[in-house]
Structure formats: C-alpha cells, structure tokens
Write a protein that holds these residues in place. Structure first.
Motif, PDB file in Angstrom:
ATOM      1  N   LEU A  67      13.666   5.219 -37.666  1.00  0.00           N
ATOM      2  CA  LEU A  67      15.214   5.141 -38.200  1.00  0.00           C
ATOM      3  C   LEU A  67      15.630   3.631 -37.419  1.00  0.00           C
ATOM      4  CD1 LEU A  67      16.635   8.611 -37.504  1.00  0.00           C
ATOM      5  CD2 LEU A  67      16.150   7.337 -39.705  1.00  0.00           C
ATOM      6  N   THR A  68      15.145   3.449 -36.517  1.00  0.00           N
ATOM      7  CA  THR A  68      15.678   2.092 -35.712  1.00  0.00           C
ATOM      8  C   THR A  68      14.849   0.811 -36.078  1.00  0.00           C
ATOM      9  OG1 THR A  68      14.321   2.561 -33.658  1.00  0.00           O
ATOM     10  CG2 THR A  68      16.766   3.361 -33.783  1.00  0.00           C
ATOM     11  N   ALA A  69      13.697   0.965 -36.759  1.00  0.00           N
ATOM     12  CA  ALA A  69      12.995  -0.339 -36.973  1.00  0.00           C
ATOM     13  C   ALA A  69      13.661  -1.599 -37.655  1.00  0.00           C
ATOM     14  CB  ALA A  69      11.723   0.205 -37.923  1.00  0.00           C
ATOM     15  N   ALA A  70      14.422  -1.233 -38.355  1.00  0.00           N
ATOM     16  CA  ALA A  70      15.245  -2.562 -38.815  1.00  0.00           C
ATOM     17  C   ALA A  70      15.994  -3.027 -37.919  1.00  0.00           C
ATOM     18  CB  ALA A  70      16.065  -2.102 -40.010  1.00  0.00           C
ATOM     19  N   MET A  71      16.720  -2.362 -37.243  1.00  0.00           N
ATOM     20  CA  MET A  71      17.636  -3.107 -36.355  1.00  0.00           C
ATOM     21  C   MET A  71      16.774  -3.692 -35.200  1.00  0.00           C
ATOM     22  SD  MET A  71      20.140  -1.278 -33.440  1.00  0.00           S
ATOM     23  CE  MET A  71      18.900  -0.486 -32.619  1.00  0.00           C
ATOM     24  N   LEU A  72      15.911  -3.028 -34.637  1.00  0.00           N
ATOM     25  CA  LEU A  72      14.969  -3.495 -33.481  1.00  0.00           C
ATOM     26  C   LEU A  72      14.225  -4.878 -33.993  1.00  0.00           C
ATOM     27  CD1 LEU A  72      13.506  -0.310 -32.218  1.00  0.00           C
ATOM     28  CD2 LEU A  72      15.765  -1.421 -31.464  1.00  0.00           C
ATOM     29  N   SER A  73      13.458  -4.766 -35.034  1.00  0.00           N
ATOM     30  CA  SER A  73      12.821  -5.990 -35.290  1.00  0.00           C
ATOM     31  C   SER A  73      13.705  -7.228 -35.743  1.00  0.00           C
ATOM     32  CB  SER A  73      11.940  -5.564 -36.781  1.00  0.00           C
ATOM     33  OG  SER A  73      12.789  -5.179 -37.800  1.00  0.00           O
ATOM     34  N   GLY A  74      14.998  -6.958 -36.214  1.00  0.00           N
ATOM     35  CA  GLY A  74      15.779  -7.849 -36.511  1.00  0.00           C
ATOM     36  C   GLY A  74      16.204  -8.720 -35.499  1.00  0.00           C
ATOM     37  N   SER A  75      16.453  -7.827 -34.037  1.00  0.00           N
ATOM     38  CA  SER A  75      16.742  -8.576 -33.089  1.00  0.00           C
ATOM     39  C   SER A  75      15.577  -9.250 -32.429  1.00  0.00           C
ATOM     40  CB  SER A  75      17.264  -7.424 -31.722  1.00  0.00           C
ATOM     41  OG  SER A  75      18.152  -6.562 -32.442  1.00  0.00           O
ATOM     42  N   LEU A  76      14.525  -8.644 -32.399  1.00  0.00           N
ATOM     43  CA  LEU A  76      13.154  -9.369 -32.014  1.00  0.00           C
ATOM     44  C   LEU A  76      12.990 -10.612 -32.911  1.00  0.00           C
ATOM     45  CD1 LEU A  76      10.917  -9.380 -29.999  1.00  0.00           C
ATOM     46  CD2 LEU A  76       9.661  -7.900 -31.774  1.00  0.00           C
ATOM     47  N   LEU A  77      13.202 -10.750 -34.079  1.00  0.00           N
ATOM     48  CA  LEU A  77      12.951 -11.828 -34.863  1.00  0.00           C
ATOM     49  C   LEU A  77      14.028 -12.784 -34.478  1.00  0.00           C
ATOM     50  CD1 LEU A  77      11.610 -13.234 -37.435  1.00  0.00           C
ATOM     51  CD2 LEU A  77      13.463 -12.200 -38.918  1.00  0.00           C
ATOM     52  N   HIS A  78      15.212 -12.537 -34.403  1.00  0.00           N
ATOM     53  CA  HIS A  78      16.422 -13.481 -33.938  1.00  0.00           C
ATOM     54  C   HIS A  78      15.799 -14.296 -32.642  1.00  0.00           C
ATOM     55  CE1 HIS A  78      20.233 -15.202 -33.418  1.00  0.00           C
ATOM     56  NE2 HIS A  78      20.248 -14.586 -32.484  1.00  0.00           N
ATOM     57  N   PHE A  79      15.466 -13.408 -31.741  1.00  0.00           N
ATOM     58  CA  PHE A  79      15.184 -14.122 -30.239  1.00  0.00           C
ATOM     59  C   PHE A  79      13.850 -14.816 -30.520  1.00  0.00           C
ATOM     60  CE2 PHE A  79      12.781 -13.826 -26.419  1.00  0.00           C
ATOM     61  CZ  PHE A  79      13.864 -14.322 -25.561  1.00  0.00           C
ATOM     62  N   THR A  80      13.005 -14.598 -31.186  1.00  0.00           N
ATOM     63  CA  THR A  80      11.684 -15.238 -31.429  1.00  0.00           C
ATOM     64  C   THR A  80      12.104 -16.696 -32.233  1.00  0.00           C
ATOM     65  OG1 THR A  80      10.332 -13.206 -31.528  1.00  0.00           O
ATOM     66  CG2 THR A  80       9.398 -15.186 -32.285  1.00  0.00           C
TER      67      THR A  80
END
Length: 93
Positions: A67-80
């Motif tokens: 359920l939280t994969a999209a939100m979490l991966s978006g945050s990680l992608l933005h930081f990276t």
C-alpha cells in the motif's frame, strides 16, 4: 571552503537518515501494532501458537509495503535524483 563542503555532506547525511526513518516507519509501526494486538489476543484466549503470530505479522507487513510502495519509492527517487544532480558540484570543491 572545506567547512562548507563538510556542512553540505553532513546535511545530505542528515537528510538520508531522516528519509530512512520515514521509509521504514509505516512497516515498523504496523509490525509493532499487529504484534501487540496478537499478543493481547493470545493472552486472552491462551493460544500460544507462534507460527500464527508470524504469519499474521508477515501478511500485515506485506500489505503495508504494497500500500505504501508508491509513496515510499517516490520519496526515495526524488532524494536520489537530487543527490545525483548535486554530486558533480560537491565533488569539484
């Protein structure tokens, strides 16, 4: 100038650690809540089956990650992306 370089590295490290905390929080909180709930249920019913507790926790954690994969991966992608964009400027100093 070396002080500025160190401060920027410290700031990036702080942001990375904060991101790790935010990314792991939903899963850790769900695991703790489900573990506590199962412990209360097992104490009330006196059913002491350990595999039941682990199976329910596994399902709850899997559902949370799903359920939280999209939100979490978006945050990680933005930081990276930000770190990779700023890295050439940081390494030239």
């Amino acid at each position: 100038e070396p002080l500025m370089h160190n401060l920027e590295a410290i700031q990036l490290t702080y942001q990375a650690l904060w991101l790790v905390l935010l990314l792991s929080a939903p899963t850790v909180l769900v695991a703790a809540a489900v573990g506590l709930l199962i412990a209360f249920l097992q104490a009330a019913t006196q059913i002491q089956e350990q595999t039941f507790q682990y199976a329910i926790k596994f399902l709850a954690i899997s559902l949370t990650i799903f359920l939280t994969a999209a939100m979490l991966s978006g945050s990680l992608l933005h930081f990276t992306q930000r770190v990779m964009t700023e890295f050439p400027a940081l390494s030239k100093r």
